[in-house]
Write a protein that holds these residues in place. Sequence first.
Motif, PDB file in Angstrom:
ATOM      1  N   VAL A 158       0.833  -1.203   0.000  1.00  0.00           N
ATOM      2  CA  VAL A 158       0.000   0.000   0.000  1.00  0.00           C
ATOM      3  C   VAL A 158       0.869   1.254   0.000  1.00  0.00           C
ATOM      4  O   VAL A 158       0.578   2.229  -0.684  1.00  0.00           O
ATOM      5  N   LEU A 159       1.969   1.212   0.758  1.00  0.00           N
ATOM      6  CA  LEU A 159       2.827   2.386   0.877  1.00  0.00           C
ATOM      7  C   LEU A 159       3.746   2.572  -0.334  1.00  0.00           C
ATOM      8  O   LEU A 159       4.176   3.677  -0.613  1.00  0.00           O
ATOM      9  N   HIS A 160       4.062   1.479  -1.021  1.00  0.00           N
ATOM     10  CA  HIS A 160       4.935   1.551  -2.191  1.00  0.00           C
ATOM     11  C   HIS A 160       4.241   0.938  -3.402  1.00  0.00           C
ATOM     12  O   HIS A 160       4.691  -0.074  -3.924  1.00  0.00           O
ATOM     13  N   PRO A 161       3.167   1.558  -3.881  1.00  0.00           N
ATOM     14  CA  PRO A 161       2.374   0.928  -4.928  1.00  0.00           C
ATOM     15  C   PRO A 161       3.102   0.837  -6.268  1.00  0.00           C
ATOM     16  O   PRO A 161       2.857  -0.072  -7.047  1.00  0.00           O
ATOM     17  N   GLY A 162       4.039   1.765  -6.513  1.00  0.00           N
ATOM     18  CA  GLY A 162       4.698   1.793  -7.808  1.00  0.00           C
ATOM     19  C   GLY A 162       5.699   0.670  -8.015  1.00  0.00           C
ATOM     20  O   GLY A 162       5.927   0.239  -9.138  1.00  0.00           O
ATOM     21  N   GLU A 163       6.303   0.211  -6.915  1.00  0.00           N
ATOM     22  CA  GLU A 163       7.435  -0.702  -7.059  1.00  0.00           C
ATOM     23  C   GLU A 163       7.027  -2.110  -7.505  1.00  0.00           C
ATOM     24  O   GLU A 163       7.711  -2.772  -8.261  1.00  0.00           O
ATOM     25  N   GLN A 164       5.914  -2.586  -6.974  1.00  0.00           N
ATOM     26  CA  GLN A 164       5.504  -3.951  -7.283  1.00  0.00           C
ATOM     27  C   GLN A 164       3.974  -3.984  -7.282  1.00  0.00           C
ATOM     28  O   GLN A 164       3.356  -3.488  -6.355  1.00  0.00           O
ATOM     29  N   SER A 165       3.399  -4.538  -8.296  1.00  0.00           N
ATOM     30  CA  SER A 165       1.944  -4.633  -8.281  1.00  0.00           C
ATOM     31  C   SER A 165       1.538  -5.884  -7.519  1.00  0.00           C
ATOM     32  O   SER A 165       2.310  -6.835  -7.395  1.00  0.00           O
ATOM     33  N   LEU A 166       0.332  -5.896  -6.997  1.00  0.00           N
ATOM     34  CA  LEU A 166      -0.170  -7.018  -6.217  1.00  0.00           C
ATOM     35  C   LEU A 166      -0.190  -8.293  -7.062  1.00  0.00           C
ATOM     36  O   LEU A 166       0.103  -9.384  -6.577  1.00  0.00           O
TER      37      LEU A 166
END
Length: 170
Positions: A158-166
């Motif tokens: 949630v805090l780093h949404p850009g780095e890795q998608s769910l």
Amino acid sequence: MAPKTIICPICDFRQPNFDQCVNCGAIFSKLFEVSKKKESVQAEELHGPLKSIEENTSGGGKTAIIPPEIKGWNWGAFLLNFIWAIGNRTWIGLFSILPIVGYVMPIILGYKGSEWAWRNKRWESIDHFKSVQRSWAVWGTVVMILLLVSFAGLFYLVLHPGEQSLEQVL
Ligand SMILES: [Zn+2]
């Protein structure tokens, strides 16, 4: 030597030493038998609790005597609350799934769980009970760690949404 007169224990009438009271008809030998029986019942009541500590009282319901060895905080009941409640036939623990009550129930379960489980379910022995409760505690800890790790993972996403998608993680 038998006393020459006897006082009836029922009506206090004093009379010569016959077996039956002339005044009220009470038979003294029978009264004596009854009081002897009462004495032996009282003796049983006195020694009963001592004996049952050695006996296996598990599964005995509300009146079952709790062996001092099993008392103490129950981590399995605290951590796994309603799952533990089902496994230990302690249905009061199902209150853990309710709102509001659910917040305090795990604490009550941790505190009273061992006593309840001992009373509600038949266990082979104190050692059997303890080893089963120990594995509940181990599993409770494993589940808690897994939950904490996955929550931490979710927060990270949630805090780093850009780095890795769910989608990539799953
Ligand atoms: Zn009498």
